[in-house]
Design a protein around this motif. Sequence first.
Motif, PDB file in Angstrom:
ATOM      1  N   SER A 122       0.822  -1.209   0.000  1.00 35.29           N
ATOM      2  CA  SER A 122       0.000   0.000   0.000  1.00 35.29           C
ATOM      3  C   SER A 122       0.853   1.255   0.000  1.00 35.29           C
ATOM      4  O   SER A 122       0.588   2.199  -0.748  1.00 35.29           O
ATOM      5  N   LEU A 123       1.885   1.262   0.850  1.00 31.89           N
ATOM      6  CA  LEU A 123       2.774   2.435   0.894  1.00 31.89           C
ATOM      7  C   LEU A 123       3.522   2.615  -0.416  1.00 31.89           C
ATOM      8  O   LEU A 123       3.713   3.737  -0.879  1.00 31.89           O
ATOM      9  N   ARG A 124       3.961   1.506  -1.034  1.00 35.74           N
ATOM     10  CA  ARG A 124       4.671   1.586  -2.306  1.00 35.74           C
ATOM     11  C   ARG A 124       3.750   2.134  -3.395  1.00 35.74           C
ATOM     12  O   ARG A 124       4.146   2.988  -4.190  1.00 35.74           O
ATOM     13  N   PHE A 183       1.127   4.046  -2.939  1.00 38.52           N
ATOM     14  CA  PHE A 183       0.879   5.452  -2.625  1.00 38.52           C
ATOM     15  C   PHE A 183       2.049   6.315  -3.059  1.00 38.52           C
ATOM     16  O   PHE A 183       1.871   7.373  -3.657  1.00 38.52           O
ATOM     17  N   LYS A 184       3.274   5.841  -2.789  1.00 39.40           N
ATOM     18  CA  LYS A 184       4.471   6.590  -3.171  1.00 39.40           C
ATOM     19  C   LYS A 184       4.578   6.699  -4.693  1.00 39.40           C
ATOM     20  O   LYS A 184       4.905   7.762  -5.222  1.00 39.40           O
ATOM     21  N   ASP A 185       4.286   5.611  -5.393  1.00 34.79           N
ATOM     22  CA  ASP A 185       4.336   5.642  -6.855  1.00 34.79           C
ATOM     23  C   ASP A 185       3.293   6.601  -7.419  1.00 34.79           C
ATOM     24  O   ASP A 185       3.553   7.309  -8.391  1.00 34.79           O
ATOM     25  N   LEU A 202       2.144   9.261  -5.974  1.00 33.82           N
ATOM     26  CA  LEU A 202       2.564  10.637  -5.722  1.00 33.82           C
ATOM     27  C   LEU A 202       3.691  11.073  -6.658  1.00 33.82           C
ATOM     28  O   LEU A 202       3.724  12.208  -7.097  1.00 33.82           O
ATOM     29  N   SER A 203       4.607  10.155  -6.957  1.00 36.16           N
ATOM     30  CA  SER A 203       5.738  10.531  -7.798  1.00 36.16           C
ATOM     31  C   SER A 203       5.392  10.529  -9.283  1.00 36.16           C
ATOM     32  O   SER A 203       6.000  11.253 -10.059  1.00 36.16           O
ATOM     33  N   ASN A 204       4.401   9.737  -9.699  1.00 40.68           N
ATOM     34  CA  ASN A 204       3.988   9.669 -11.100  1.00 40.68           C
ATOM     35  C   ASN A 204       2.485   9.857 -11.206  1.00 40.68           C
ATOM     36  O   ASN A 204       1.753   8.896 -11.426  1.00 40.68           O
TER      37      ASN A 204
END
Length: 64
Positions: free
Chosen positions: A35-37, A39-41, A43-45
């Motif tokens: 889930s965190l990965r 979410f991070k992806d 936000l970055s893309n």
Amino acid sequence: MFGLGWPEIAIILVVALLIFGPKKIPEIGKSLGQSLRGFKDALSNPPDTSDAVSEDTEQNSHKS
């Protein structure tokens, strides 16, 4: 880390172990990491919304 020291983190981990059991803890960690990965992806893309809007407009114009 949010004002938590090692004793507080240890207590939280012990309580989580008692509640969920030793078999569920790795599954919970894995799903939390995914889930965190994701979410991070996201936000970055961020997705390009202009393409999605133009595709929807084209599809709706063909239906008429």
